[in-house]
Design an enzyme around this catalytic site. Sequence first.
Site, PDB file in Angstrom:
ATOM      1  N   CYS A  79       0.899  -1.308  -0.158  1.00 16.02           N
ATOM      2  CA  CYS A  79       0.157  -0.351   0.444  1.00 16.02           C
ATOM      3  C   CYS A  79       1.100   1.051   0.094  1.00 16.02           C
ATOM      4  CB  CYS A  79      -0.484   0.216   1.502  1.00 16.02           C
ATOM      5  SG  CYS A  79      -1.408   1.277   1.143  1.00 16.02           S
ATOM      6  N   CYS A 107      -0.956   4.594   2.479  1.00 14.22           N
ATOM      7  CA  CYS A 107      -0.786   4.594   3.902  1.00 14.22           C
ATOM      8  C   CYS A 107      -0.286   3.160   3.785  1.00 14.22           C
ATOM      9  CB  CYS A 107      -1.851   4.552   4.376  1.00 14.22           C
ATOM     10  SG  CYS A 107      -4.008   3.932   3.434  1.00 14.22           S
ATOM     11  N   SER A 108      -0.674   2.086   4.250  1.00 13.00           N
ATOM     12  CA  SER A 108      -0.221   1.533   5.073  1.00 13.00           C
ATOM     13  C   SER A 108      -1.662  -0.257   4.739  1.00 13.00           C
ATOM     14  CB  SER A 108       0.665   0.971   6.447  1.00 13.00           C
ATOM     15  OG  SER A 108       1.779   1.911   6.765  1.00 13.00           O
ATOM     16  N   CYS A 109      -2.417  -0.440   4.226  1.00 11.35           N
ATOM     17  CA  CYS A 109      -3.227  -1.170   4.575  1.00 11.35           C
ATOM     18  C   CYS A 109      -3.108  -2.679   3.982  1.00 11.35           C
ATOM     19  CB  CYS A 109      -4.212  -0.523   2.951  1.00 11.35           C
ATOM     20  SG  CYS A 109      -4.861   1.172   3.034  1.00 11.35           S
TER      21      CYS A 109
END
Lengths: 221, 206
Positions: free
Chosen positions: B107, B110-112
């Site tokens: 991701c 962000c950090s999905c």
Amino acid sequence: MDGVHDMGGMDGFGRVEPESNEPVFHAPWEGRVLAMQRSLGYAGAWPIDASRFAQEQLPPRTYLSASYYQRWALAMERNLVERGYAGADELSAGHALRGGKPFARKLTPDLVKDGKEGMTRGSFYRQAQAPARFRPGDRVRTKNIHPPTHTRLPRYARGRTGVIELVHGCNVFPDTMAIDKGDNPQWLYTVAFEAKELWGPDADPTLKVSIDAFEPYLEPA
Amino acid sequence: MTEHDQHEGSSELSETQLRVRALETVLTEKGYIDPAALDLIIEAYETKIGPHTGARVVAKAWRDPAFKRALLDDGSKAVRALGHESRVGDHLVAVENTPARHNMVVCTLCSCYPWDVLGLPPVWYKSAPYRSRAVKDPRGVLAEFGIKLPASTEIRVWDSTAETRFLVLPMRPRGTEGWSEERLAQLITRDAMIGTGLPKRPEEVA
């Protein structure tokens, strides 16, 4: 917004450094931040898109130097204050100085134990407002857009031509959710690009990259 | 505070801990959150929700062709049908590695990450080096994980830019014919399901 959060393709950040036997949390406060965010999400305080947008609006220096859960905490403080749920004076004091602004619901231990409410992500699907404009196999070009607000179209994939691979149904549109303009449902697609389309002729010829793109990001190619 | 200071070793982060405590106190006093619910959420992530869930899904797919088809067709539905304690959200897509194609998930914005099946993401997944390089130099990133794929293998990177979450279905190692799901699951690492690793070799597990 064209912020430092949009990192795809940037150079200079160095090596990826996996940590062996990494703990779930590196300090107890990280878990508290995560669980507070979960609780506020359940309460309906603001959508996840507004959390992301608040992080993106942190000063670049802060964004890059803060840890993941520090960014969450900073974004949470920002949303609480901007939306009138808590005052900056209260956060500084470490105590409520006024009554709260009530939420429709509250995440209780019973709900978490039950495992049904508190621990499951909500659905982002919504009823389609119109038929999907694209089908798998269609060639599409992403728009060259630079909204000053939240968007999920990364910079590296703007103005590029790719192929629709999956159609995911109609989803909440983050670009409007993040700025409190409603869920504005949009068709969501996986769009695949050849690496050379993204990174030029020297790109890895065996690489393909896909993004998930909402219909307003796309036009026929 | 001690544990926290030991890890990060900076007074600035002690400040973070105090700040987070203040935040929790304010939210509790205002009636927004229940600290006992926070305890249970944390406990669930520390003890129940983790990559073992994803590993069981992959192991089942390796053994059961009908389940594998169902998983690739509708990841959420197939995983939900297994009745795991961590209920799976609506947006899980399983992507299959083959000799011709290797999948990797990132991701960049962000950090999905597929929390439901893999637990919370590791620090490296959320870090700037991974988020910046995975979409441009995945072979370089894989090398840092000790993985070298044949030059002819197509690499497909899935950037999780919406709420869709991706789970990599790695290739079943040779020499595991007849293994039970439980035994197969021991081969399946978190990184193998992100695409930055490969399953363990049969001789690596007892």
